[in-house]
Motif scaffolding. Structure first.
Motif, PDB file in Angstrom:
ATOM      1  N   ASP A   1      10.051  -0.200   0.665  1.00  0.00           N
ATOM      2  CA  ASP A   1      10.633   0.908  -0.351  1.00  0.00           C
ATOM      3  C   ASP A   1       9.907   1.134  -1.698  1.00  0.00           C
ATOM      4  O   ASP A   1      10.435   1.656  -2.668  1.00  0.00           O
ATOM      5  CB  ASP A   1      12.352   0.708  -0.438  1.00  0.00           C
ATOM      6  N   PHE A   2       8.708   1.047  -1.678  1.00  0.00           N
ATOM      7  CA  PHE A   2       7.987   0.937  -3.029  1.00  0.00           C
ATOM      8  C   PHE A   2       8.038   2.383  -3.599  1.00  0.00           C
ATOM      9  O   PHE A   2       8.286   2.764  -4.621  1.00  0.00           O
ATOM     10  CB  PHE A   2       6.391   0.370  -2.779  1.00  0.00           C
ATOM     11  N   HIS A   3       7.560   3.359  -2.731  1.00  0.00           N
ATOM     12  CA  HIS A   3       7.230   4.810  -3.039  1.00  0.00           C
ATOM     13  C   HIS A   3       8.586   5.542  -3.281  1.00  0.00           C
ATOM     14  O   HIS A   3       8.863   6.170  -4.069  1.00  0.00           O
ATOM     15  CB  HIS A   3       6.319   5.593  -2.064  1.00  0.00           C
ATOM     16  N   GLU A   4       9.292   5.197  -2.093  1.00  0.00           N
ATOM     17  CA  GLU A   4      11.017   5.759  -2.165  1.00  0.00           C
ATOM     18  C   GLU A   4      11.385   5.021  -0.882  1.00  0.00           C
ATOM     19  O   GLU A   4      10.801   4.355  -0.160  1.00  0.00           O
ATOM     20  CB  GLU A   4      10.830   7.399  -1.685  1.00  0.00           C
ATOM     21  N   ALA A   5      12.804   5.183  -0.695  1.00  0.00           N
ATOM     22  CA  ALA A   5      13.389   4.530   0.258  1.00  0.00           C
ATOM     23  C   ALA A   5      12.835   5.012   1.916  1.00  0.00           C
ATOM     24  O   ALA A   5      12.468   6.169   1.892  1.00  0.00           O
ATOM     25  CB  ALA A   5      14.987   5.004   0.550  1.00  0.00           C
ATOM     26  N   GLY A   6      12.343   3.877   2.431  1.00  0.00           N
ATOM     27  CA  GLY A   6      11.584   4.238   3.747  1.00  0.00           C
ATOM     28  C   GLY A   6      10.109   4.357   3.708  1.00  0.00           C
ATOM     29  O   GLY A   6       9.524   4.565   4.468  1.00  0.00           O
ATOM     30  N   ASP A   7       9.632   4.118   2.621  1.00  0.00           N
ATOM     31  CA  ASP A   7       8.257   4.406   2.499  1.00  0.00           C
ATOM     32  C   ASP A   7       7.550   3.187   1.418  1.00  0.00           C
ATOM     33  O   ASP A   7       7.634   3.127   0.406  1.00  0.00           O
ATOM     34  CB  ASP A   7       7.777   5.670   1.666  1.00  0.00           C
ATOM     35  N   ASP A   8       7.138   2.296   2.340  1.00  0.00           N
ATOM     36  CA  ASP A   8       6.424   0.949   1.996  1.00  0.00           C
ATOM     37  C   ASP A   8       5.176   1.323   1.345  1.00  0.00           C
ATOM     38  O   ASP A   8       4.518   2.028   1.764  1.00  0.00           O
ATOM     39  CB  ASP A   8       6.726  -0.088   2.868  1.00  0.00           C
ATOM     40  N   LYS A   9       4.660   0.257   0.531  1.00  0.00           N
ATOM     41  CA  LYS A   9       3.473   0.060   0.007  1.00  0.00           C
ATOM     42  C   LYS A   9       2.945  -1.079   0.986  1.00  0.00           C
ATOM     43  O   LYS A   9       3.407  -2.245   0.997  1.00  0.00           O
ATOM     44  CB  LYS A   9       3.048  -0.089  -1.355  1.00  0.00           C
TER      45      LYS A   9
ATOM     46  N   GLU B   1      -7.925  -7.584   5.509  1.00  0.00           N
ATOM     47  CA  GLU B   1      -6.547  -8.178   6.264  1.00  0.00           C
ATOM     48  C   GLU B   1      -5.463  -7.690   5.248  1.00  0.00           C
ATOM     49  O   GLU B   1      -5.534  -7.484   4.322  1.00  0.00           O
ATOM     50  CB  GLU B   1      -6.736  -9.570   6.008  1.00  0.00           C
ATOM     51  N   ARG B   2      -4.288  -7.666   6.126  1.00  0.00           N
ATOM     52  CA  ARG B   2      -3.194  -7.079   5.386  1.00  0.00           C
ATOM     53  C   ARG B   2      -2.610  -8.476   4.535  1.00  0.00           C
ATOM     54  O   ARG B   2      -2.543  -9.500   4.904  1.00  0.00           O
ATOM     55  CB  ARG B   2      -1.881  -6.956   6.391  1.00  0.00           C
ATOM     56  N   ALA B   3      -2.470  -7.941   3.036  1.00  0.00           N
ATOM     57  CA  ALA B   3      -2.108  -9.074   2.209  1.00  0.00           C
ATOM     58  C   ALA B   3      -0.653  -8.830   1.928  1.00  0.00           C
ATOM     59  O   ALA B   3      -0.244 -10.067   1.381  1.00  0.00           O
ATOM     60  CB  ALA B   3      -2.969  -8.687   1.067  1.00  0.00           C
ATOM     61  N   ALA B   4      -0.067  -7.564   1.630  1.00  0.00           N
ATOM     62  CA  ALA B   4       1.429  -7.536   1.256  1.00  0.00           C
ATOM     63  C   ALA B   4       1.969  -6.446   1.771  1.00  0.00           C
ATOM     64  O   ALA B   4       1.180  -5.549   2.098  1.00  0.00           O
ATOM     65  CB  ALA B   4       1.233  -7.494  -0.120  1.00  0.00           C
ATOM     66  N   ARG B   5       3.291  -6.169   2.001  1.00  0.00           N
ATOM     67  CA  ARG B   5       4.065  -5.325   2.311  1.00  0.00           C
ATOM     68  C   ARG B   5       5.212  -5.034   1.296  1.00  0.00           C
ATOM     69  O   ARG B   5       6.102  -6.022   1.312  1.00  0.00           O
ATOM     70  CB  ARG B   5       4.487  -5.050   3.419  1.00  0.00           C
TER      71      ARG B   5
ATOM     72  N   SER C   1       0.306   3.764   2.332  1.00  0.00           N
ATOM     73  CA  SER C   1       1.808   3.861   2.741  1.00  0.00           C
ATOM     74  C   SER C   1       2.167   3.156   4.227  1.00  0.00           C
ATOM     75  O   SER C   1       1.297   3.096   4.937  1.00  0.00           O
ATOM     76  CB  SER C   1       2.105   5.470   2.882  1.00  0.00           C
ATOM     77  N   GLY C   2       3.284   2.796   4.076  1.00  0.00           N
ATOM     78  CA  GLY C   2       3.780   2.468   5.480  1.00  0.00           C
ATOM     79  C   GLY C   2       4.288   3.278   6.437  1.00  0.00           C
ATOM     80  O   GLY C   2       4.878   2.799   7.488  1.00  0.00           O
ATOM     81  N   LYS C   3       4.337   4.447   5.897  1.00  0.00           N
ATOM     82  CA  LYS C   3       5.053   5.518   6.784  1.00  0.00           C
ATOM     83  C   LYS C   3       4.148   5.567   8.302  1.00  0.00           C
ATOM     84  O   LYS C   3       3.030   5.155   8.264  1.00  0.00           O
ATOM     85  CB  LYS C   3       4.895   6.873   6.343  1.00  0.00           C
ATOM     86  N   PRO C   4       4.875   5.853   9.410  1.00  0.00           N
ATOM     87  CA  PRO C   4       4.372   5.816  10.570  1.00  0.00           C
ATOM     88  C   PRO C   4       3.137   6.933  10.787  1.00  0.00           C
ATOM     89  O   PRO C   4       2.002   6.285  11.552  1.00  0.00           O
ATOM     90  CB  PRO C   4       5.247   6.418  11.605  1.00  0.00           C
ATOM     91  N   GLN C   5       2.981   7.919  10.141  1.00  0.00           N
ATOM     92  CA  GLN C   5       1.840   8.823  10.078  1.00  0.00           C
ATOM     93  C   GLN C   5       0.470   8.128   9.514  1.00  0.00           C
ATOM     94  O   GLN C   5      -0.481   8.635   9.357  1.00  0.00           O
ATOM     95  CB  GLN C   5       2.036  10.290   9.585  1.00  0.00           C
ATOM     96  N   PHE C   6       0.662   6.912   8.881  1.00  0.00           N
ATOM     97  CA  PHE C   6      -0.429   6.332   7.973  1.00  0.00           C
ATOM     98  C   PHE C   6      -0.944   4.991   9.062  1.00  0.00           C
ATOM     99  O   PHE C   6      -1.709   4.461   8.710  1.00  0.00           O
ATOM    100  CB  PHE C   6      -0.062   5.805   6.835  1.00  0.00           C
ATOM    101  N   GLU C   7      -0.407   4.937  10.139  1.00  0.00           N
ATOM    102  CA  GLU C   7      -0.692   3.835  11.328  1.00  0.00           C
ATOM    103  C   GLU C   7      -2.235   3.906  11.333  1.00  0.00           C
ATOM    104  O   GLU C   7      -2.956   2.971  11.284  1.00  0.00           O
ATOM    105  CB  GLU C   7       0.099   4.079  12.625  1.00  0.00           C
ATOM    106  N   GLY C   8      -3.014   4.898  11.425  1.00  0.00           N
ATOM    107  CA  GLY C   8      -4.438   5.142  11.768  1.00  0.00           C
ATOM    108  C   GLY C   8      -5.089   4.603  10.587  1.00  0.00           C
ATOM    109  O   GLY C   8      -5.940   4.103  10.669  1.00  0.00           O
ATOM    110  N   VAL C   9      -4.778   4.983   9.321  1.00  0.00           N
ATOM    111  CA  VAL C   9      -5.397   4.562   8.178  1.00  0.00           C
ATOM    112  C   VAL C   9      -5.133   3.078   8.023  1.00  0.00           C
ATOM    113  O   VAL C   9      -5.969   2.364   7.844  1.00  0.00           O
ATOM    114  CB  VAL C   9      -4.482   4.985   6.783  1.00  0.00           C
ATOM    115  N   ARG C  10      -4.189   2.522   8.322  1.00  0.00           N
ATOM    116  CA  ARG C  10      -3.836   1.061   8.427  1.00  0.00           C
ATOM    117  C   ARG C  10      -4.904   0.495   9.452  1.00  0.00           C
ATOM    118  O   ARG C  10      -5.454  -0.805   9.117  1.00  0.00           O
ATOM    119  CB  ARG C  10      -2.273   0.511   8.482  1.00  0.00           C
TER     120      ARG C  10
END
Length: 80
Positions: A65-73, A58-62, A40-49
């Motif tokens: 709003d994939f999962h829902e508005a404001g939640d990117d993959k 390496e980051r390949a894509a973003r 997830s691209g949500k702030p609480q997943f910053e540690g995971v990223r």
């Protein structure tokens, strides 16, 4: 789809790195050349990223709003 996770109270002790190494080895044994990881691209997943970047991904894509508005993959890749 596969999922790996470490309980929050067990994080920071190398368990996640060990799990990821195990997955990488299993993929390599099967002749796979790339590990793809999504989170997830949500702030609480910053540690995971940050964890995946630290492990050599390496980051390949973003995808916005994939999962829902404001939640990117956010996708990561690592050559094996």
């Amino acid at each position: 789809m596969e999922l790996i996770a470490v309980r929050p109270d067990r994080q920071g002790r190398g368990r996640g790195k060990g799990l990821l190494k195990h997955v990488e080895a299993a993929l390599s044994e099967r002749g796979k050349g790339v590990l793809l990881v999504e989170t997830s691209g949500k702030p609480q997943f910053e540690g995971v990223r940050a964890f995946y970047l630290k492990c050599g991904c390496e980051r390949a894509a973003r995808i916005w709003d994939f999962h829902e508005a404001g939640d990117d993959k956010v996708a990561f890749r690592k050559a094996l």
